[in-house]
Design a protein around this motif. Structure first.
Motif, PDB file in Angstrom:
ATOM      1  N   UNK B 105       0.830  -1.204   0.000  1.00 25.22           N
ATOM      2  CA  UNK B 105       0.000   0.000   0.000  1.00 25.22           C
ATOM      3  C   UNK B 105       0.864   1.254   0.000  1.00 25.22           C
ATOM      4  N   UNK B 106       1.894   1.246   0.828  1.00 28.80           N
ATOM      5  CA  UNK B 106       2.771   2.420   0.875  1.00 28.80           C
ATOM      6  C   UNK B 106       3.483   2.626  -0.450  1.00 28.80           C
ATOM      7  N   UNK B 110       3.211   5.960  -2.674  1.00 27.95           N
ATOM      8  CA  UNK B 110       4.417   6.666  -3.110  1.00 27.95           C
ATOM      9  C   UNK B 110       4.400   6.855  -4.616  1.00 27.95           C
ATOM     10  N   UNK B 111       3.993   5.813  -5.313  1.00 26.71           N
ATOM     11  CA  UNK B 111       3.931   5.882  -6.764  1.00 26.71           C
ATOM     12  C   UNK B 111       2.928   6.933  -7.211  1.00 26.71           C
ATOM     13  N   UNK B 112       1.771   6.909  -6.560  1.00 29.54           N
ATOM     14  CA  UNK B 112       0.733   7.894  -6.893  1.00 29.54           C
ATOM     15  C   UNK B 112       1.247   9.308  -6.694  1.00 29.54           C
ATOM     16  N   UNK B 113       1.954   9.502  -5.580  1.00 28.66           N
ATOM     17  CA  UNK B 113       2.427  10.835  -5.245  1.00 28.66           C
ATOM     18  C   UNK B 113       3.495  11.338  -6.210  1.00 28.66           C
ATOM     19  N   UNK B 114       4.344  10.429  -6.644  1.00 31.25           N
ATOM     20  CA  UNK B 114       5.481  10.856  -7.453  1.00 31.25           C
ATOM     21  C   UNK B 114       5.188  10.917  -8.953  1.00 31.25           C
ATOM     22  N   UNK B 115       4.053  10.382  -9.359  1.00 32.22           N
ATOM     23  CA  UNK B 115       3.737  10.441 -10.787  1.00 32.22           C
ATOM     24  C   UNK B 115       2.739  11.554 -11.025  1.00 32.22           C
ATOM     25  N   UNK B 116       2.532  11.888 -12.279  1.00 34.75           N
ATOM     26  CA  UNK B 116       1.551  12.906 -12.599  1.00 34.75           C
ATOM     27  C   UNK B 116       0.134  12.414 -12.387  1.00 34.75           C
ATOM     28  N   UNK B 117      -0.004  11.134 -12.055  1.00 37.31           N
ATOM     29  CA  UNK B 117      -1.335  10.571 -11.967  1.00 37.31           C
ATOM     30  C   UNK B 117      -2.170  11.158 -10.845  1.00 37.31           C
ATOM     31  N   UNK B 198      -0.465   8.103   5.209  1.00 39.15           N
ATOM     32  CA  UNK B 198      -0.998   6.754   5.001  1.00 39.15           C
ATOM     33  C   UNK B 198      -0.357   5.800   6.005  1.00 39.15           C
ATOM     34  N   UNK B 199       0.918   5.993   6.222  1.00 39.15           N
ATOM     35  CA  UNK B 199       1.643   5.157   7.174  1.00 39.15           C
ATOM     36  C   UNK B 199       1.091   5.332   8.584  1.00 39.15           C
ATOM     37  N   UNK B 200       0.791   6.579   8.928  1.00 32.66           N
ATOM     38  CA  UNK B 200       0.241   6.845  10.259  1.00 32.66           C
ATOM     39  C   UNK B 200      -1.108   6.152  10.429  1.00 32.66           C
ATOM     40  N   UNK B 201      -1.914   6.226   9.398  1.00 28.20           N
ATOM     41  CA  UNK B 201      -3.224   5.588   9.484  1.00 28.20           C
ATOM     42  C   UNK B 201      -3.091   4.066   9.553  1.00 28.20           C
ATOM     43  N   UNK B 202      -2.173   3.536   8.778  1.00 28.06           N
ATOM     44  CA  UNK B 202      -1.927   2.093   8.838  1.00 28.06           C
ATOM     45  C   UNK B 202      -1.515   1.681  10.239  1.00 28.06           C
ATOM     46  N   UNK B 218      10.474   4.858   4.024  1.00 29.15           N
ATOM     47  CA  UNK B 218      10.351   6.185   3.463  1.00 29.15           C
ATOM     48  C   UNK B 218      11.662   6.674   2.877  1.00 29.15           C
ATOM     49  N   UNK B 219      12.712   6.512   3.666  1.00 29.75           N
ATOM     50  CA  UNK B 219      14.018   6.949   3.179  1.00 29.75           C
ATOM     51  C   UNK B 219      14.362   6.254   1.882  1.00 29.75           C
ATOM     52  N   UNK B 220      14.073   4.981   1.870  1.00 21.61           N
ATOM     53  CA  UNK B 220      14.367   4.222   0.660  1.00 21.61           C
ATOM     54  C   UNK B 220      13.597   4.770  -0.536  1.00 21.61           C
ATOM     55  N   UNK B 221      12.318   5.067  -0.276  1.00 26.22           N
ATOM     56  CA  UNK B 221      11.487   5.540  -1.369  1.00 26.22           C
ATOM     57  C   UNK B 221      11.929   6.882  -1.915  1.00 26.22           C
ATOM     58  N   UNK B 222      12.311   7.773  -1.021  1.00 25.25           N
ATOM     59  CA  UNK B 222      12.755   9.083  -1.500  1.00 25.25           C
ATOM     60  C   UNK B 222      14.152   8.959  -2.098  1.00 25.25           C
TER      61      UNK B 222
END
Lengths: 222, 222
Positions: B105-106, B110-117, B198-202, B218-222
């Motif tokens: 889910x995370x 992350x993908x949603x946030x980083x793409x134009x989508x 999202x992480x907080x809610x999870x 998170x660090x990995x993702x950024x």
DNA sequence: AGAAAAAATGACCTGCCAGTCATTATATCA
DNA sequence: TGATATAATGACTGGCAGGTCATTTTTTCT
């Protein structure tokens, strides 16, 4: 020359009867506009329809509001704001107890759900792009105080699970917003009861000792 | 009479070179349209601007898309759906472990946030009123599978705090939706990191044993 | 090359609707 | 009651943007 009246009152504005009629007409226009904006959103709202439903001519609208934008602003100001989220907002900056907070928030949500205001709130939410100043009004009048109260709650005694609210005070209202959108778009699915989902989130964040309380208060509210 | 070619092929459609050019032009149009719709929303998007930015004439748009609505639908279909929320959706209807669910889910967020989508998702969200069939497409392709996966998770082993998900599977995605809206409208406020919220809610729903995990990922993702 | 088909162009058309304003109706007051 | 001011009307307009199509450009095929 024949006038022995004070010369400065060139235009006598209004009598009491007239004031009332104008007020009533203004109210009728706002009511029709609320309906039209709620049903169709801003872009698709037709001023001709507003006029028809208010029982006036289109030109009359412009005696009361300068433009479609101003009419929308009028609807927001006089429909959305006045009752506000009094429960949560309140005047006193004192922080509420956890239970008091829970109760007042649920009351606010119930009020939002049962009034026509949720429709307009949704329009502000979904078409806010075009009206930054309107969003600002709404933010200042409603959102800010609510978040401030949440923040106050987050900094009260119980630091256990409340610190997540310090990072994301928005978490408490997110389900309400999502619920509003769900009920708007997910026609064909069972609607979400905003009070129930808010209550569930409150239980997650503040603890669920009041799970049964919630059921009670719901019955009372309906 | 002079043609000895098979008569049934009156219109020879395309060569390879032509196919490529048309594909490229179609892609350019979609890209420009994505930008225009994202920036201005559907109502305020100008087809002339799309054409200009795509480097074609306005009439050319209509060789590829029947109408503004169809163009928007094209953007949604080819931009929003393809990558989808693969992580969570996946093809297999097997339920994931709690930790696997959290991770996928995370990753999706992350993908949603980083793409134009996310921009187009927001437009669908906020202007979906005018396009019920588009909302339906999006619901079927993205929302339904996500909710189904959440529901599967909710019916897995741990019944402790998961039963709230059985009543409101939407709770897990509500903060993401609210975060999208916040970042759109609350300019001037610090933006919400969708992965963080999202992480907080999870953590609230599934337990926070992975609170430190989250920071790492998170660090990995950024 | 050159004829025929396909693709691209952009000036133009058309429907729509917010906003206007000359005209009419209503209220005010001597 | 009649003179004046204020309110209301609704046919009209101006501009805008989605959509069209006769013309031009490019590609295809012998």
């Amino acid at each position: 020359m024949t006038k022995h009246q004070p010369p400065e009152s060139v235009s006598r504005p209004e009598s009491d009867r007239m004031r009332h009629k104008k007020q009533a007409k203004r109210a009728a226009i706002l009511e029709a506009a609320l309906r039209e904006f709620t049903d169709n959103g801003f872009a698709d709202a037709r001023l001709s329809a507003v006029a028809r439903n208010a029982g006036v001519a289109k030109g009359t609208l412009y005696l009361y509001f300068d433009s479609k934008e101003k009419l929308f602003e009028g609807v927001v100001r006089e429909t959305l704001l006045p009752s506000g989220e009094e429960g949560i907002i309140s005047d006193n900056p004192h922080h509420l107890s956890t239970e008091a907070f829970r109760r007042s928030m649920l009351a606010s949500v119930a009020d939002l759900q049962n009034s026509g205001r949720s429709g307009i709130a949704l329009v502000v939410l979904t078409e806010g792009r075009q009206f930054p100043q309107l969003v600002e009004i709404y933010v200042n009048a409603v959102l800010e105080p609510v978040l401030a109260q949440i923040d106050r709650l987050a900094h009260s005694d119980d630091t256990a699970r409340l610190d997540v609210l310090r990072r994301f005070p928005q978490l408490l209202i997110a389900p309400v917003i999502a619920g509003l959108l769900w009920n708007r778009f997910m026609t064909g699915y069972p609607p979400i009861d905003l009070v129930d989902i808010a209550s569930a989130q409150l239980a997650l964040v503040l603890g669920d000792e009041a799970a049964s309380n919630t059921a009670e208060s719901n019955e009372i509210m309906d």
